[in-house]
Scaffold this motif. Sequence first.
Motif, PDB file in Angstrom:
ATOM      1  N   PRO A 122      85.922  70.863  12.165  1.00 49.85           N
ATOM      2  CA  PRO A 122      86.432  71.336  13.463  1.00 49.85           C
ATOM      3  C   PRO A 122      85.361  72.147  14.189  1.00 49.85           C
ATOM      4  CG  PRO A 122      88.061  71.714  11.731  1.00 49.85           C
ATOM      5  CD  PRO A 122      86.799  71.269  11.044  1.00 49.85           C
ATOM      6  N   MET A 123      85.235  71.919  15.489  1.00 53.60           N
ATOM      7  CA  MET A 123      84.213  72.643  16.251  1.00 53.60           C
ATOM      8  C   MET A 123      84.400  74.149  16.147  1.00 53.60           C
ATOM      9  SD  MET A 123      83.394  70.698  19.789  1.00 53.60           S
ATOM     10  CE  MET A 123      82.735  69.043  19.854  1.00 53.60           C
ATOM     11  N   ARG A 124      85.645  74.600  16.147  1.00 54.27           N
ATOM     12  CA  ARG A 124      85.889  76.049  16.086  1.00 54.27           C
ATOM     13  C   ARG A 124      85.327  76.642  14.799  1.00 54.27           C
ATOM     14  NH1 ARG A 124      89.954  76.498  12.540  1.00 54.27           N
ATOM     15  NH2 ARG A 124      91.361  74.718  12.276  1.00 54.27           N
ATOM     16  N   VAL A 125      85.307  75.849  13.728  1.00 57.54           N
ATOM     17  CA  VAL A 125      84.736  76.309  12.462  1.00 57.54           C
ATOM     18  C   VAL A 125      83.209  76.270  12.535  1.00 57.54           C
ATOM     19  CG1 VAL A 125      84.540  75.845   9.981  1.00 57.54           C
ATOM     20  CG2 VAL A 125      86.747  75.575  11.145  1.00 57.54           C
ATOM     21  N   ALA A 126      82.692  75.176  13.103  1.00 60.52           N
ATOM     22  CA  ALA A 126      81.226  75.021  13.192  1.00 60.52           C
ATOM     23  C   ALA A 126      80.576  76.122  14.008  1.00 60.52           C
ATOM     24  CB  ALA A 126      80.888  73.655  13.782  1.00 60.52           C
ATOM     25  N   ILE A 127      81.278  76.634  15.014  1.00 62.91           N
ATOM     26  CA  ILE A 127      80.686  77.669  15.874  1.00 62.91           C
ATOM     27  C   ILE A 127      81.015  79.084  15.408  1.00 62.91           C
ATOM     28  CG2 ILE A 127      80.633  76.174  17.889  1.00 62.91           C
ATOM     29  CD1 ILE A 127      83.160  77.431  18.924  1.00 62.91           C
ATOM     30  N   SER A 128      81.882  79.204  14.417  1.00 61.16           N
ATOM     31  CA  SER A 128      82.293  80.542  13.977  1.00 61.16           C
ATOM     32  C   SER A 128      81.548  81.012  12.730  1.00 61.16           C
ATOM     33  CB  SER A 128      83.799  80.574  13.701  1.00 61.16           C
ATOM     34  OG  SER A 128      84.134  79.729  12.607  1.00 61.16           O
ATOM     35  N   LYS A 129      80.867  80.099  12.041  1.00 54.46           N
ATOM     36  CA  LYS A 129      80.171  80.458  10.812  1.00 54.46           C
ATOM     37  C   LYS A 129      78.731  79.964  10.850  1.00 54.46           C
ATOM     38  CE  LYS A 129      84.375  80.079   7.990  1.00 54.46           C
ATOM     39  NZ  LYS A 129      84.997  79.405   6.829  1.00 54.46           N
ATOM     40  N   LYS A 130      77.863  80.681  10.151  1.00 53.12           N
ATOM     41  CA  LYS A 130      76.467  80.266  10.022  1.00 53.12           C
ATOM     42  C   LYS A 130      76.222  79.751   8.610  1.00 53.12           C
ATOM     43  CE  LYS A 130      74.501  81.338  14.010  1.00 53.12           C
ATOM     44  NZ  LYS A 130      73.835  80.308  14.842  1.00 53.12           N
ATOM     45  N   LYS A 131      75.436  78.701   8.517  1.00 57.01           N
ATOM     46  CA  LYS A 131      75.081  78.188   7.199  1.00 57.01           C
ATOM     47  C   LYS A 131      74.200  79.203   6.469  1.00 57.01           C
ATOM     48  CE  LYS A 131      73.619  73.925   7.083  1.00 57.01           C
ATOM     49  NZ  LYS A 131      72.677  72.777   7.170  1.00 57.01           N
ATOM     50  N   GLU A 132      74.463  79.377   5.197  1.00 56.87           N
ATOM     51  CA  GLU A 132      73.684  80.320   4.399  1.00 56.87           C
ATOM     52  C   GLU A 132      72.509  79.626   3.731  1.00 56.87           C
ATOM     53  OE1 GLU A 132      76.048  82.450   1.623  1.00 56.87           O
ATOM     54  OE2 GLU A 132      77.340  83.353   3.152  1.00 56.87           O
ATOM     55  N   LEU A 133      71.437  80.371   3.543  1.00 54.73           N
ATOM     56  CA  LEU A 133      70.301  79.864   2.785  1.00 54.73           C
ATOM     57  C   LEU A 133      70.708  79.627   1.335  1.00 54.73           C
ATOM     58  CD1 LEU A 133      67.346  82.147   3.953  1.00 54.73           C
ATOM     59  CD2 LEU A 133      67.736  79.769   4.590  1.00 54.73           C
ATOM     60  N   ASP A 134      70.052  78.685   0.698  1.00 51.46           N
ATOM     61  CA  ASP A 134      70.244  78.442  -0.727  1.00 51.46           C
ATOM     62  C   ASP A 134      69.535  79.566  -1.497  1.00 51.46           C
ATOM     63  OD1 ASP A 134      70.124  77.593  -3.362  1.00 51.46           O
ATOM     64  OD2 ASP A 134      69.870  75.481  -2.839  1.00 51.46           O
ATOM     65  N   HIS A 135      70.311  80.429  -2.140  1.00 51.26           N
ATOM     66  CA  HIS A 135      69.704  81.590  -2.802  1.00 51.26           C
ATOM     67  C   HIS A 135      68.833  81.187  -3.986  1.00 51.26           C
ATOM     68  CE1 HIS A 135      71.572  84.785  -0.448  1.00 51.26           C
ATOM     69  NE2 HIS A 135      72.613  83.974  -0.349  1.00 51.26           N
ATOM     70  N   SER A 136      69.085  80.007  -4.547  1.00 55.66           N
ATOM     71  CA  SER A 136      68.211  79.556  -5.635  1.00 55.66           C
ATOM     72  C   SER A 136      66.815  79.245  -5.106  1.00 55.66           C
ATOM     73  CB  SER A 136      68.804  78.324  -6.326  1.00 55.66           C
ATOM     74  OG  SER A 136      68.805  77.186  -5.461  1.00 55.66           O
ATOM     75  N   LEU A 137      66.721  78.811  -3.839  1.00 55.39           N
ATOM     76  CA  LEU A 137      65.404  78.569  -3.233  1.00 55.39           C
ATOM     77  C   LEU A 137      64.692  79.892  -2.937  1.00 55.39           C
ATOM     78  CD1 LEU A 137      65.918  75.593  -0.736  1.00 55.39           C
ATOM     79  CD2 LEU A 137      64.861  75.566  -2.996  1.00 55.39           C
ATOM     80  N   ILE A 138      65.451  80.913  -2.555  1.00 52.66           N
ATOM     81  CA  ILE A 138      64.849  82.231  -2.331  1.00 52.66           C
ATOM     82  C   ILE A 138      64.237  82.741  -3.627  1.00 52.66           C
ATOM     83  CG2 ILE A 138      65.308  84.644  -1.733  1.00 52.66           C
ATOM     84  CD1 ILE A 138      67.496  83.659   0.158  1.00 52.66           C
ATOM     85  N   GLU A 139      64.975  82.580  -4.727  1.00 52.01           N
ATOM     86  CA  GLU A 139      64.467  83.022  -6.024  1.00 52.01           C
ATOM     87  C   GLU A 139      63.258  82.193  -6.444  1.00 52.01           C
ATOM     88  OE1 GLU A 139      65.344  85.756  -7.697  1.00 52.01           O
ATOM     89  OE2 GLU A 139      66.526  86.081  -5.865  1.00 52.01           O
TER      90      GLU A 139
END
Length: 329
Positions: free
Chosen positions: A306-323
């Motif tokens: 749903p567009m309302r969901v797509a615009i209300s949340k941001k995708k998070e970085l993969d924390h395993s890639l940060i590590e």
Amino acid sequence: MSEDLVKVKTIAVLTSGGDSPGMNAAVRAVVRAAAQSEINVYGVKHGYYGLIHDEFVEMDTHSVSNIIQRGGTILKSARSEEFRTEEGRKKAADNLKKYNIDALVAIGGDGTFTGANLLSKEHGVNAVGVPATIDNDIIGTDETIGYDSALNTALEAIDKIRDTADAHERMFLVEVMGRDTGFIALETSIASGAEIALLPEELTNVEEVKRQLNNMLKEQRRSSLVVVAEGDETGGAIKLAEKIKDDFSQYDMRVCILGHIQRGGAPTARDRVLASRLGAAAVKVLIEGHSEVMVGVVNNSLKLTPMRVAISKKKELDHSLIELAKILR
């Protein structure tokens, strides 16, 4: 989905927000998928500005010949303050009715989807979003159109900078795009072998950055590469350089801002395929009666969000890639 919906006979397609490689491939897919289903298509020039100011052009399969390999967008993009108003959106909706347009395909990022969602809510416009942004920050899809191309453009530039850094034993602070998200900075830092990556998602401790650079000096590593997302809290690569240069006078320190070079150029094969899949899928879901949704690809399968969901949340970085980035530096 409703069985009472009128058959889709005419659709409009627009690109909005920052351009990203692969937008043209998505437009091409929309037009050709529509033609296969005998649906008429209008392209709207300059995004929502053109929707308000009647910049509609009829499109057919020939209109989108020889564009899949081109960067930018043949439909152009522009900001529209007028569209932020109820009066502006009413003008846009009236123009859609003027051309008997049944549905809108909006190609862009969260700002684009916000506009399409408002048109649906306020004026009953059937709308489907196609995610195209180099930032890769939209949930509901593993990757957004343009991200892979921007990543490879940044990596190619950083590889060349690395050669110079090594030849002259210099420290380079390379700034990549990413005002709110660090996807490009994180993945280019891993792929380029950068010593440090600074991301908007993580608090930057300047003293810790200095400590890491001092450790490199102790290890006799005379050249180094720091990748900085433009949205990092230090204020970007130039501000970071100002904060650390006095402590590292023994380094020949340089700043390089990649900037808009990351937006341009031919899309990669991966982006062309993704854009083609999503553009064709947008037409398919409109025919099936869906509206106020974004099409994406998750685990190689099409997904509707749903567009309302797509615009209300941001995708998070993969924390395993940060590590991983921390382990490999």
